[in-house]
Design a protein around this motif. Structure first.
Motif: not given
Length: 386
Positions: A58-64, A96-101, A87-94
């Protein structure tokens, strides 16, 4: 609970069900509790030994970075491979404030789900999958993509902790641009003690089967065995067939099969069918002997005498297996001594273990003492051992 007593090494709790008397190693990290519960309900003794641990990114720069890239440049296809990963991907994006995008981009793409659990995760996020393979196999997904043509297409692949070089290379060879989405990684367990104990048990013949639910877990077991210098002994136990390797599916089996290890897999790649397969395979491999009017079925750490399961100490099982290799024939004390684990040179150890074995079996006449020669199983006249 029906597990192994770590002090005595003997099964704890009631022994009933098709797997009673058998010991099964569980290497799973994810959904291990569910698999263990299924095995215990069918009577198995379980050695829990996670070969891996899941590390979320969730805090990994590669995923972000991958998430931002996909939002900026929409993919044509997104393949979700695991429910926990999606689910982890969507939660991580949320986070970072990127969930809706991200969800907006996913609504615009051809969204493929590897199986029904992934479909559930997709729909829980308010999305609808375009297609899902009946076989839950990535091979079927690959066939669909290549048949439709992937040249010039941008395909996002939610990675699930194990490398997929063949899959990715085939897409790239077809002209696709592949973007990996590394939601979590598999790493070695923090506590290697349970895994080492499982390795020791497999090498010593104290396990009847080892279950695998992911290819990385199988690879990790082999890797740890190499680190400890017992790889050859492990492969020997697995290839001789004395220990059954039960895999949830063909992809999981690949690291073992590459080493010449025979494996079994259920037709449906699920935990329930995997356990049902063990319920068929292990009793089917048990030695059955007609002895002194009784039916003896030799299981891993117990003997089924007619319809009653009788737990037997390891030394007693070693003697019984030595006798069963030549049912009805006299086996010398010296030979039985060699079969005893760590017995040394004193043949009195055979007499002691034999006395305990007879008590454990509950029917002393099953094994006959032949004065000055040794012992024999009292095989029924004219009977043949299965």
């Amino acid at each position: 609970m029906h597990d192994q007593d770590t002090r005595t090494g003997q099964p704890a709790g009631p022994l009933t069900g098709p797997l009673a008397g058998f010991t099964v190693g569980v290497t799973a990290a994810r959904r291990a509790d569910e698999l263990i519960a299924l095995l215990r309900r069918r009577g198995a003794t379980v050695l829990r030994a996670p070969a891996l641990r899941i590390v979320p990114l969730a805090d990994d720069a590669e995923l972000l970075s991958a998430t931002k890239e996909l939002i900026a440049c929409a993919p044509d296809v997104v393949l979700a491979t695991t429910a926990i990963g999606f689910r982890g991907w969507i939660e991580a994006a949320d986070g970072w404030g990127l969930g809706e995008e991200l969800l907006g981009r996913l609504r615009e793409t051809e969204l493929l789900a590897r199986g029904p659990k992934v479909k559930g995760a997709i729909r829980a996020a308010g999305l609808v999958e375009t297609w899902s393979p009946r076989s839950e196999s990535l091979a079927e997904v690959l066939d669909r993509l290549l048949t439709a043509g992937v040249a010039g297409r941008r395909i996002a692949l939610q990675l699930h902790g194990e490398p997929l070089p063949g899959f990715i290379e085939a897409l790239r060879a077809g002209g696709a641009e592949v973007v990996g989405v590394p939601v979590y990684r598999w790493m070695a367990p923090e506590d290697l003690g349970p895994l080492d104990r499982l390795l020791d048990a497999v090498v010593a013949g104290g396990v009847d089967a080892v279950s695998f639910t992911s290819a990385p877990a199988a690879a990790s077991l082999l890797s740890r065995a190499a680190e400890r210098g017992v790889r050859d002994q492990l492969l020997g136990a697995l290839t001789r067939g004395s220990v059954l390797s039960a895999c949830v599916g063909p992809v999981t089996a690949l690291p073992l099969q590459a080493e010449g290890v025979p494996t079994v897999q259920p037709e449906r790649f699920r935990l329930g069918p995997l356990v049902q397969l063990l319920c068929q395979e292990l009793p089917g491999r048990a030695r059955v002997l007609p002895v002194a009017g009784h039916r003896l079925e030799l299981r891993g750490h117990a003997v089924l005498v007619d319809s009653e399961l009788r737990p037997v100490p390891p030394a007693g099982m070693a003697l019984l297996r030595a006798l069963s290799r030549r049912p009805g024939w006299v086996v010398a004390r010296s030979e039985l001594l060699r079969a005893l684990p760590g017995a040394g040179r004193d043949e009195h150890a055979v007499e002691t273990a034999m006395a305990r074995l007879r008590v454990a079996l509950g029917a002393p006449n099953l094994i006959q003492t032949v004065v000055k020669r040794g012992y024999r199983l009292s095989l029924d006249a004219g009977a043949c051992a299965d």
